[in-house]
Motif scaffolding. Structure first.
Motif, PDB file in Angstrom:
ATOM      1  N   PHE A  71       1.039  -0.997  -0.002  1.00 48.63           N
ATOM      2  CA  PHE A  71       0.077  -0.041  -0.174  1.00 48.63           C
ATOM      3  C   PHE A  71       0.894   1.399  -0.045  1.00 48.63           C
ATOM      4  O   PHE A  71       0.588   2.203  -0.519  1.00 48.63           O
ATOM      5  N   SER A  75       0.489   3.604  -3.102  1.00 47.90           N
ATOM      6  CA  SER A  75       0.077   5.023  -2.988  1.00 47.90           C
ATOM      7  C   SER A  75       1.087   6.178  -3.316  1.00 47.90           C
ATOM      8  O   SER A  75       0.835   7.272  -3.763  1.00 47.90           O
ATOM      9  N   CYS A  79       0.600   8.998  -6.246  1.00 47.65           N
ATOM     10  CA  CYS A  79       0.939  10.442  -5.949  1.00 47.65           C
ATOM     11  C   CYS A  79       1.953  11.115  -6.900  1.00 47.65           C
ATOM     12  O   CYS A  79       1.691  12.186  -7.188  1.00 47.65           O
ATOM     13  N   PHE A 239      -3.421  14.330  -0.912  1.00 46.81           N
ATOM     14  CA  PHE A 239      -3.205  13.153  -1.094  1.00 46.81           C
ATOM     15  C   PHE A 239      -3.888  12.116  -0.061  1.00 46.81           C
ATOM     16  O   PHE A 239      -4.288  10.910   0.061  1.00 46.81           O
ATOM     17  N   PHE A 243      -6.424   8.842  -0.083  1.00 42.79           N
ATOM     18  CA  PHE A 243      -5.576   7.454   0.161  1.00 42.79           C
ATOM     19  C   PHE A 243      -6.244   7.251   1.858  1.00 42.79           C
ATOM     20  O   PHE A 243      -6.250   5.856   1.869  1.00 42.79           O
ATOM     21  N   VAL A 246      -8.981   4.836   1.637  1.00 37.03           N
ATOM     22  CA  VAL A 246      -8.575   3.436   0.811  1.00 37.03           C
ATOM     23  C   VAL A 246      -7.727   2.712   2.137  1.00 37.03           C
ATOM     24  O   VAL A 246      -8.391   1.469   2.339  1.00 37.03           O
ATOM     25  N   LEU A 264       1.694  10.426   3.858  1.00 37.04           N
ATOM     26  CA  LEU A 264       0.751  11.195   2.712  1.00 37.04           C
ATOM     27  C   LEU A 264       1.215  12.449   3.075  1.00 37.04           C
ATOM     28  O   LEU A 264       0.797  13.313   2.128  1.00 37.04           O
TER      29      LEU A 264
END
Length: 314
Positions: A71, A75, A79, A239, A243, A246, A264
């Motif tokens: 992940f 991610s 990004c 971001f 995310f 998620v 993030l």
């Protein structure tokens, strides 16, 4: 109110140490050269030792989580793609490389560990988060800054070799690798070694945060303000908004979710400025984003933690 106090307890001590570094610079106790040396010292010594300590003393099987690792990698890659697409709106192609790098690259190692330590007392899954994103940070930064360079330099074998060597010899990566090996081999930690390692690792967070604060220059934060605000908004808000839901849907909680939040939406790392300057950019846009995100993340990180705490996720 309890949730707000929880969030403030996690974020305020981090930024108070940064402000302390800024105060020390203002009164002359720290200058730019000393702050730079402090950053280098923490990066090369205490920070890798801290990562080693946190991993060497836990069960390897309990730390490893392949879904969390994937992940973080996935991610981060998305990004980067979003940042590259957004950079197309800039008229000046020479700014696009700096814009992309400053938009996606977080201070994952230093701030990530600081936040998780404040909340849970140890680095938690920050080392796994670092493995998932930092090598990708470094490799893509070289590619992006080279591709969008005003002089359009070519990405040759020498540059790729230097990039891969930099990732493999990265002190934080070496500290994590040593900790994993120590844990996997189930080696004992003698009291003398444990105390020495603990004492060295303990200085990483406070010293690193003060060095980061001492590097802050308010004047630079307002140069090239429009692209800097756009990049800062993506870094601190966009971001995470994309995310975090998620991550929650995938079942990540507590240390995992805090590590993802830091990855993030924490401030852009100072390393961005160093790399941009070393690759022939003026670094003004990068330094502006670093300053703005560092200044504003005290509020945005508190806000994100408050939301997650109110939902019972952390």
């Amino acid at each position: 109110m309890d949730n707000l106090i929880f969030s403030l307890n996690a974020t305020v001590p981090v930024f108070l140490l940064m402000i302390l570094g800024l105060v020390f610079k203002k009164i002359g106790w720290i200058d730019d050269a000393f702050a730079s040396k402090m950053n280098q010292f923490v990066y090369m010594g205490p920070l890798p030792v801290l990562l080693f300590e946190d991993l060497a003393t836990v069960d390897f099987t309990q730390v490893w989580d392949i879904s969390f690792l994937l992940f973080c990698f996935g991610s981060t890659f998305v990004c980067i793609l979003i940042s590259a697409a957004a950079s197309g709106l800039l008229r000046d192609r020479g700014q696009r490389g700096e814009f992309i790098q400053a938009s996606y690259r977080s201070s994952a190692a230093l701030l990530g560990i600081a936040f998780i330590q404040n909340i849970y007392g140890n680095a938690g899954l920050a080392p796994l988060m670092i493995i998932g994103c930092v090598p990708l940070y470094n490799i893509m930064a070289v590619v992006i800054l080279t591709f969008f360079h005003p002089e359009q330099k070519k990405i040759g074998k020498e540059m790729w070799a230097a990039t891969l060597k930099g990732v493999v010899t990265n002190p934080t990566v070496l500290g994590i690798a040593a900790g994993f090996c120590w844990s996997a081999l189930k080696l004992p930690m003698p009291s003398i070694l444990e105390k020495t390692v603990s004492d060295i690792g303990a200085v990483a967070t406070p010293l690193g945060l003060m060095a980061l604060g001492a590097s802050f220059d308010l004047k630079k934060a307002f140069e090239k303000i429009r692209p800097a605000i756009a990049a800062s908004g993506m870094k601190l808000i966009l971001f995470a908004a994309m995310f975090l839901p998620v991550a929650v849907w995938m079942g990540f909680r507590r240390e995992e979710l805090v590590a993802i939040l830091v990855m993030l939406s924490s401030a852009t790392t100072v390393s961005c400025y160093v790399m941009a300057r070393n690759m022939g950019y003026d670094g003004v846009l990068t330094s502006s984003v670093v300053m703005l995100t560092t200044m504003l993340s005290a509020f945005t990180m508190t806000g994100w933690l408050y939301i997650l705490r109110s939902m019972g996720m952390v």
